[in-house]
Structures are given as structure tokens and as C-alpha cells.
Design an enzyme around this catalytic site. Structure first.
Site, PDB file in Angstrom:
ATOM      1  N   CYS A  38      35.459  42.051  48.068  1.00 52.90           N
ATOM      2  CA  CYS A  38      35.399  41.711  49.494  1.00 52.90           C
ATOM      3  C   CYS A  38      35.458  40.196  49.704  1.00 52.90           C
ATOM      4  CB  CYS A  38      34.098  42.227  50.079  1.00 52.90           C
ATOM      5  SG  CYS A  38      33.837  43.966  49.807  1.00 52.90           S
ATOM      6  N   ARG A  49      41.712  38.320  45.645  1.00 58.51           N
ATOM      7  CA  ARG A  49      40.482  38.927  45.129  1.00 58.51           C
ATOM      8  C   ARG A  49      40.587  40.437  45.055  1.00 58.51           C
ATOM      9  NH1 ARG A  49      35.763  35.553  46.011  1.00 58.51           N
ATOM     10  NH2 ARG A  49      34.542  37.415  46.388  1.00 58.51           N
ATOM     11  N   TRP A  89      36.669  45.763  49.975  1.00 62.84           N
ATOM     12  CA  TRP A  89      37.001  46.559  48.793  1.00 62.84           C
ATOM     13  C   TRP A  89      35.971  47.680  48.777  1.00 62.84           C
ATOM     14  CZ3 TRP A  89      34.760  47.396  43.786  1.00 62.84           C
ATOM     15  CH2 TRP A  89      35.640  47.915  42.843  1.00 62.84           C
ATOM     16  N   ASN A 105      29.433  40.983  52.277  1.00 64.07           N
ATOM     17  CA  ASN A 105      29.768  41.262  50.879  1.00 64.07           C
ATOM     18  C   ASN A 105      28.469  41.624  50.164  1.00 64.07           C
ATOM     19  OD1 ASN A 105      32.347  40.438  51.424  1.00 64.07           O
ATOM     20  ND2 ASN A 105      32.252  38.571  50.182  1.00 64.07           N
ATOM     21  N   GLY A 106      28.541  42.565  49.238  1.00 66.87           N
ATOM     22  CA  GLY A 106      27.343  42.963  48.503  1.00 66.87           C
ATOM     23  C   GLY A 106      26.984  44.408  48.827  1.00 66.87           C
ATOM     24  N   GLU A 131      42.606  42.669  24.111  1.00 70.48           N
ATOM     25  CA  GLU A 131      43.009  41.925  25.303  1.00 70.48           C
ATOM     26  C   GLU A 131      44.469  42.241  25.673  1.00 70.48           C
ATOM     27  OE1 GLU A 131      41.695  40.461  27.640  1.00 70.48           O
ATOM     28  OE2 GLU A 131      43.221  39.141  28.487  1.00 70.48           O
ATOM     29  N   LYS A 188      45.638  43.763  29.249  1.00 70.32           N
ATOM     30  CA  LYS A 188      46.641  43.114  30.114  1.00 70.32           C
ATOM     31  C   LYS A 188      47.725  44.113  30.492  1.00 70.32           C
ATOM     32  CE  LYS A 188      45.158  40.429  31.208  1.00 70.32           C
ATOM     33  NZ  LYS A 188      43.924  39.738  30.945  1.00 70.32           N
ATOM     34  N   GLU A 220      46.416  46.997  32.928  1.00 76.81           N
ATOM     35  CA  GLU A 220      45.993  46.666  34.295  1.00 76.81           C
ATOM     36  C   GLU A 220      47.153  46.294  35.193  1.00 76.81           C
ATOM     37  OE1 GLU A 220      43.292  43.329  34.940  1.00 76.81           O
ATOM     38  OE2 GLU A 220      44.069  42.334  33.183  1.00 76.81           O
ATOM     39  N   HIS A 262      41.897  56.977  11.796  1.00 76.31           N
ATOM     40  CA  HIS A 262      40.671  57.757  11.967  1.00 76.31           C
ATOM     41  C   HIS A 262      40.726  58.615  13.230  1.00 76.31           C
ATOM     42  CE1 HIS A 262      38.778  55.827   8.565  1.00 76.31           C
ATOM     43  NE2 HIS A 262      39.190  54.655   9.036  1.00 76.31           N
ATOM     44  N   LYS A 311      39.755  40.616  41.847  1.00 79.37           N
ATOM     45  CA  LYS A 311      39.702  39.433  40.988  1.00 79.37           C
ATOM     46  C   LYS A 311      38.283  39.162  40.518  1.00 79.37           C
ATOM     47  CE  LYS A 311      41.096  35.770  38.876  1.00 79.37           C
ATOM     48  NZ  LYS A 311      41.636  36.034  37.526  1.00 79.37           N
TER      49      LYS A 311
HETATM   50  O1  M6R Z   1      35.370  36.404  36.391  1.00 77.11           O
HETATM   51  P1  M6R Z   1      35.012  37.098  35.103  1.00 77.11           P
HETATM   52  O2  M6R Z   1      35.617  36.425  33.925  1.00 77.11           O
HETATM   53  O3  M6R Z   1      33.550  37.310  34.942  1.00 77.11           O
HETATM   54  O4  M6R Z   1      35.687  38.528  35.226  1.00 77.11           O
HETATM   55  C1  M6R Z   1      35.469  39.512  34.271  1.00 77.11           C
HETATM   56  C2  M6R Z   1      36.464  40.630  34.394  1.00 77.11           C
HETATM   57  O5  M6R Z   1      36.316  41.281  35.624  1.00 77.11           O
HETATM   58  C3  M6R Z   1      37.915  40.128  34.272  1.00 77.11           C
HETATM   59  O6  M6R Z   1      38.111  39.426  33.087  1.00 77.11           O
HETATM   60  C4  M6R Z   1      38.893  41.318  34.316  1.00 77.11           C
HETATM   61  O7  M6R Z   1      38.742  42.109  33.180  1.00 77.11           O
HETATM   62  C5  M6R Z   1      40.335  40.816  34.467  1.00 77.11           C
HETATM   63  N1  M6R Z   1      41.000  41.547  35.513  1.00 77.11           N
HETATM   64  C6  M6R Z   1      41.150  40.998  33.263  1.00 77.11           C
HETATM   65  O8  M6R Z   1      42.448  40.518  33.417  1.00 77.11           O
END
Ligand code: M6R
Length: 613
Positions: free
Chosen positions: A2, A27, A79, A105-106, A486, A490, A493, A509, A608
Site C-alpha cells: 500500500c 510498490r 494491496w 497502511n498496516g 536467487e 528471479k 517472480e 534425491h 516491492k
Molecule cells: O526490501 P527487502 O530486501 O527486505 O525485501 C525482501 C523481499 O521481499 C524481496 O527481496 C523480494 O524477495 C524481491 N521481490 C525479490 O526480487
């Protein structure tokens, strides 16, 4: 997640609210709304979907005079947490009288009993949200002073909030408050802008005030007055924002993600600059606030993070153990406070977070603080909550990361972790010469990354031939195992391809059962210790019909011969190799997603900055 924008001043409030919301789009959100004060009334318009839909609705339905004449208002991108992303659930929410509007927000954790109590008093609710309950509560407390009403209401809520509230009867002020959800107030010339994120403020002013938890502010066009929830005045410094609006634009790239991948050589230079001491063979990280004697007492490093930051922590774990002979362990931050972790005064806890606002990581920081550990932040966003609550740490200096998929933050996090490990290692096992050699390897990282970024077009051609797959496996071992995780994150997502990262030895395994003719396996087979074993695992995959894309060291003919396709990365120190390898995987994911026509910067269901548990 949000986003909040509020405006009061001399310009058109609706126009500024819309442009502010657009700056917060990165975001992630699923509906939007705004409220302005006009002729003694609060007018609210909301729309599911994008900010553009909200703008179109307001332009079509509102008289033009409302755009030109309204001088105060609040707006929000939502959101969904409580209830689906419908118009009714979007913010702002009005109180029972319709004269007060609030964005939030929250999460208000005790909203159910509050709602029941208000319903018993005759309040009618139009949405399923916790936020509408808060706005009715403010209205219920209102006796002619909005500030007092918000104070009284917030005393009754449990949970987290960043809010902005307006009242039809008090058009000259906006009340804003925070607990656990960031609020920044931009102090302009005859205008004030409230936002959950400085990106929405920077095009108006660089002078900002960050609210602290339980601060409540009365914001007018010319003045900001801050008190605590008991109305006691508090003083907050006016800070200067360190990045400019242009830096947050795409700069000619098709997507923020591609821009941010290309920015990495410079981002890494900024992260490294001035932090390597070649005379002493160590690093200079003054933000850590540690003397060599403090560091000598550290017996264990605990790394906390989520998502990409968690993966950076996993690389850090290897670095602290291998370079600094120091026991290190990584914890998924969301789990940390629920497992009653054993933490003590000789632990160095490093909270890794690009945004510095991730709720799970923040909660883990608070838990570690409670247990008396030495806690520091590794954040990108200056002045973010984790950076402030840890009070010490190292900023990445990577510049604003807008794309939801984290790229430059990851490589800068790893670079900073390597420098932290160097600093710790220099006090334990490294001689001056060994420290100097590692410092030189770290210094070379931006140049190594340049060589990978230059291959973007070639990687795009390879990516095209993988873009029609629906499954993919990433394998690696040693330092490259976290990079495999990682790489898979990537890809999944942004392209929505089901991707799994595994230790190279782990496939046999179980997961190997999923390999059929043509299943892509992306093998991280750089020429580092363990390569031969990884090549053995590649053969196991090939025997099941998998198509192998190898990330290999430039000129390694043996590795190349084992692969169907290759992306070459330059030779370097095995720990440093994690960075150019990650960049190759970022480009692979980006180009696959682009060939599939995905909405890369704002993938579905993602935000984000994840500021809820
Ligand atoms: O802002 P942060 O680094 O704490 O965020 C953590 C995760 O939400 C963030 O890395 C998320 O996994 C990304 N979308 C990955 O690309």
C-alpha cells in the site's frame, strides 16, 4: 504494498495526489482512491486496478473545478489484505458522517471487536476492511478537533498503521501518524506533502521529516507540528533527501529492471567506494560502529532477511565462515521471533533489507534487540525503519530500486557482506597481504559485472529459446548454491515459469523425477572448487533428457562441452564469482520474461516492499 499520499498547499491537490500515486506504483497494488475537501464536504473517488483508472474516473466524473480548486486531499494505493481488491474495499474510507476520510497502511489487529462495538452504536460499514473501522472510530471520537479524535482513536487500536486523515470541517490541515508503517512529510514552500515513501515527494521538495513510531502530526500548508499520542510535543529533524527524481525514472530502458541491472557497475562502485583500505588490507565500514576490540568479541554472525535479501545472507554465511573463521547462520526473518532463537551478547546480528521496511525483518530486528544482541542493518533505503531502529549498519548506496524484482540490491548486499567478512577476517586470520589481495578482488567487482551486462543481447537470444518452457531447475553448489536459489526466484517472480533452485547434489534425491526431454536445467558450473562435481550432476540431468544451460567461466572448454548453451562470466575469486553469476541470471530471467510478454516491473501478486506479516 500500500502507498499513501497527502497534499495541502497552493497547487491542485488531485493532480499532485495522482502523480504521487504514480510514483508509488512500483510498490505493487491492486486498487486506488483519493479524497479531497470541497465546499465543506469530503469527496471520495476510488477504482479497482491501476492509478490510471482512478485518474480517468475522476476526470470523467468530477467537475473540472474540483481539479483546479481543491487544495487538500489524501490518496492511496491498496494491496489487498482484508477483503478482495474491490472499489468498496479501496481507500480512502469515510466515517459514519461522511465528513472524515482516512487512508491507512498496516493492519488493525483488533478491528473485529472495534467493529462490533461501533455496529452496536449504529455504525454501518460498507467494506470488509480494518481501515474502515479505524475511520469510523475516528469519527466516533470526533468532537470538533480532528487531532484529538485521531489521538483518542489510536489509543484504542492494536496493530500497525501509517495514516493520513482529513475532515470537511477542518480543511486547512491533514493529520498523519505512524506505528510500524512509514510516513514521511515533505516540507515545501507553502505546501506540504505526506507519503509512505519519499519517491512521491522528491519532485516537490528534498526537505523531509520522518515520523517515528507513535508520532502524530498536524500538517498544514506552512507548518508541521509533531506530538506523541499523549499530545506531548516531540522534535524531529528535517532531513535532506539524497537522490533526485530523475534517478527514479527509467532513463531510456524499457523496464526499470533492465535499467537497474545495467546500473550495477555504478551501484557497486558506490557501494565499495572509500570502503577498502589497501594499506591495512581491510575494509572501512564506519557505520558498523565497531572497534577491532568489539569485533574480536564476536563469536557468531546471525544474518536475517527475506527473499532476495535472504539469499544474499546465505552467501554472507559462507563468507563469514570461510574468510573470517566465524560461525555464521542465516535465518528466514519471519521465523526468527517465533522459534525463540538462542541469541547472546557475543552475536553480531545483521538485518539485510533493501527497503528497510520489510515487516518480518523489522520484527526479527526487534526480537534480536530484546535479546541483547549487537544488531546492525544492511539497508539500501536511507532513513528506512530498519536503518533507524538498528541505529548502526552499512548502507548499500545502490540508488533507488524501483522494479519489484530486486537486482542491484542483491549484488550490492553481497559486496558489502564480503567487505564485512574481510573486516572481521582481518582481525582473525588474514595477514595484511592476504587482506590486500581480497580487497583487490572486491575492487574489481564492478568491472567484472560490466563484462556480463555487455552480453545482454547475446543472453536475450539464448533466453528466447527457453521462453516457452513452464518449468526450470537451477543448480549450484558451494558459494553458488544461494545464487541458484536467487536465479530461480528471479525467473519465477517475473516470468511466472515454475522455477526451483537446488543444491546440485540434491536433484538426485527427488527432484530429478521431474526431468523429462527438454526440461531446462541452468547449471552454475563456474571454474571454482566443486566444479567437477557439478559437471557430474549435469551429466545425471543430461541422461534424463534435460537441456542444460551452463553459466561457466570464460574460456572453460571442458565445462562448455558439457552444456547445450553457455553464458560466460569472467574468472575471479570464488566468492566474488557469486556477483557476476547472479547478474547473468538476472539478465536471463529478464529476457525470458520479456519474450513471454510479462509485466516485468510489477509482477502479479507482488509488492516491492512487504510491510505486512
Ligand atoms: O526490501 P527487502 O530486501 O527486505 O525485501 C525482501 C523481499 O521481499 C524481496 O527481496 C523480494 O524477495 C524481491 N521481490 C525479490 O526480487
Amino acid at each position: 504494498m500500500c502507498g499513501i499520499v497527502g497534499y495541502i498547499g497552493k497547487a491542485s491537490a488531485p493532480s499532485i495526489l495522482i502523480s504521487g500515486l504514480k510514483r508509488l506504483e512500483y510498490r505493487g497494488y491492486d486498487s486506488a482512491g483519493m479524497a479531497v475537501i470541497e465546499d465543506g464536504k469530503v469527496v471520495i473517488t476510488k477504482a479497482p486496478g491501476k492509478v490510471a483508472a482512478l485518474n480517468e474516473r475522476a476526470r470523467n466524473e468530477w467537475p473540472a473545478s474540483r481539479f483546479t480548486d481543491s487544495r487538500a486531499g489524501i490518496a492511496h494505493t491498496r494491496w489487498a489484505t482484508h477483503g478482495p481488491p474491490t472499489e468498496a474495499n479501496a481507500h480512502p474510507h469515510a466515517d459514519q458522517s461522511g465528513g472524515i476520510a482516512l487512508v491507512h497502511n498496516g493492519i488493525i489487529e483488533n478491528y473485529r471487536p472495534l467493529r462490533t462495538r461501533l455496529e452496536a452504536k449504529g455504525h454501518l460499514f460498507l467494506s470488509e476492511t480494518d481501515t474502515e473501522v479505524l475511520s469510523h472510530l475516528v469519527g466516533d471520537c470526533y468532537q470538533g478537533d480532528l487531532f484529538q479524535a485521531v489521538c483518542d482513536a489510536l489509543h484504542q487500536v492494536e496493530g500497525t498503521f501509517g495514516i493520513a486523515v482529513i475532515s470537511a470541517t477542518e480543511p486547512g490541515r491533514i493529520i498523519t501518524a505512524r506505528r510500524g508503517s512509514p510516513i514521511v512529510i515533505g516540507v515545501g514552500d507553502g505546501e506540504s506533502i505526506i507519503a509512505s515513501d519519499a519517491s512521491a515527494i522528491i519532485s516537490h521538495t528534498r526537505q523531509v521529516i520522518y515520523l517515528e513510531d507513535n508520532d502524530i502530526a498536524i500538517v498544514t500548508a506552512d507548518h508541521v507540528e509533531i506530538r506523541d499520542l499523549n499530545r506531548v510535543p516531540v522534535t524531529r529533524e528535517v532531513a535532506e533527501l539524497g537522490f533526485d527524481a530523475e534517478a527514479a525514472e527509467k532513463g531510456g530502458f524499457e523496464h526499470f529492471m533492465l535499467k537497474e541491472i545495467h546500473e550495477q557497475p555504478d551501484a557497486l562502485r558506490n557501494a565499495i567506494r572509500g570502503r577498502l583500505d589497501f594499506n591495512l588490507g581491510t575494509s572501512v565500514l564506519s557505520g558498523m560502529g565497531t572497534s577491532p576490540r568489539d569485533l574480536a568479541e564476536v563469536q557468531r554472525v546471525i544474518l536475517l532477511g527475506c527473499g532476495t535479501s535472504l539469499h544474499a545472507g546465505l552467501v554472507g554465511e559462507y563468507a563469514f565462515e570461510d574468510l573470517a573463521d566465524t560461525h555464521a547462520e542465516v535465518h528466514q526473518a519471519a521465523e526468527f521471533r517465533y522459534r525463540n532463537p538462542l541469541v547472546n551478547r557475543s552475536d553480531l546480528v545483521v538485518a539485510i533489507s533493501q527497503s528497510g521496511e520489510t515487516a518480518d525483518t523489522l520484527a526479527a530486528v526487534r526480537e534480536a534487540n530484546q535479546k541483547g544482541a549487537f544488531v546492525m542493518g544492511l539497508c539500501n533505503v536511507v532513513g528506512s525503519t530498519i536503518a533507524r531502529e538498528t541505529g548502526r549498519g552499512v548502507y548499500l548506496h545502490a540508488g533507488p530500486e524501483i522494479s519489484v524484482a530486486s537486482t542491484k540490491a542483491f549484488t550490492c548486499q553481497v559486496a558489502v557482506l564480503l567487505m564485512m567478512a574481510l573486516k572481521l577476517g582481518r582481525g582473525r586470520r588474514f595477514s595484511r597481504d592476504e587482506g590486500m589481495r581480497l580487497a583487490r578482488e572486491i575492487e574489481a567487482i564492478p568491472t567484472l559485472v560490466e563484462q556480463v551486462v555487455a552480453q545482454s543481447d547475446a543472453i536475450s537470444r539464448i533466453a528466447k529459446s527457453y521462453a516457452d518452457n513452464e518449468h526450470a531447475f537451477f543448480i549450484g553448489r558451494g558459494y553458488l548454491y544461494p545464487v541458484a536459489l536467487e536465479g530461480a526466484l528471479k525467473l519465477k517472480e517475473i516470468s511466472y515459469i515454475h522455477a526451483e533452485g537446488y543444491h546440485a547434489a540434491e536433484l538426485k534425491h527427488g527432484p530429478i523425477a521431474l526431468l523429462v526431454d527438454g526440461t531446462p536445467v541452468i547449471a552454475l558450473a563456474n571454474d571454482v572448487p566443486g566444479k567437477d562435481k557439478t559437471l557430474g550432476n549435469v551429466e545425471e540431468c543430461r541422461a534424463r533428457g534435460a537441456r542444460i544451460l551452463g553459466i561457466i567461466t570464460s574460456g572453460d572448454h571442458e565445462a562448455a562441452a558439457a552444456m547445450d548453451d553457455v553464458i560466460e562470466v569472467p574468472a575471479c575469486h570464488p566468492l566474488v564469482a557469486t556477483i557476476p553469476t547472479a547478474v547473468a541470471l538476472q539478465l536471463l530471467a529478464y529476457h525470458i520474461a520479456r519474450h513471454r510478454g510479462c509485466e516485468i516491473d510489477q509482477p502479479r501478486n507482488l509488492a516491492k516492499s512487504v510491510t505486512v506479516e
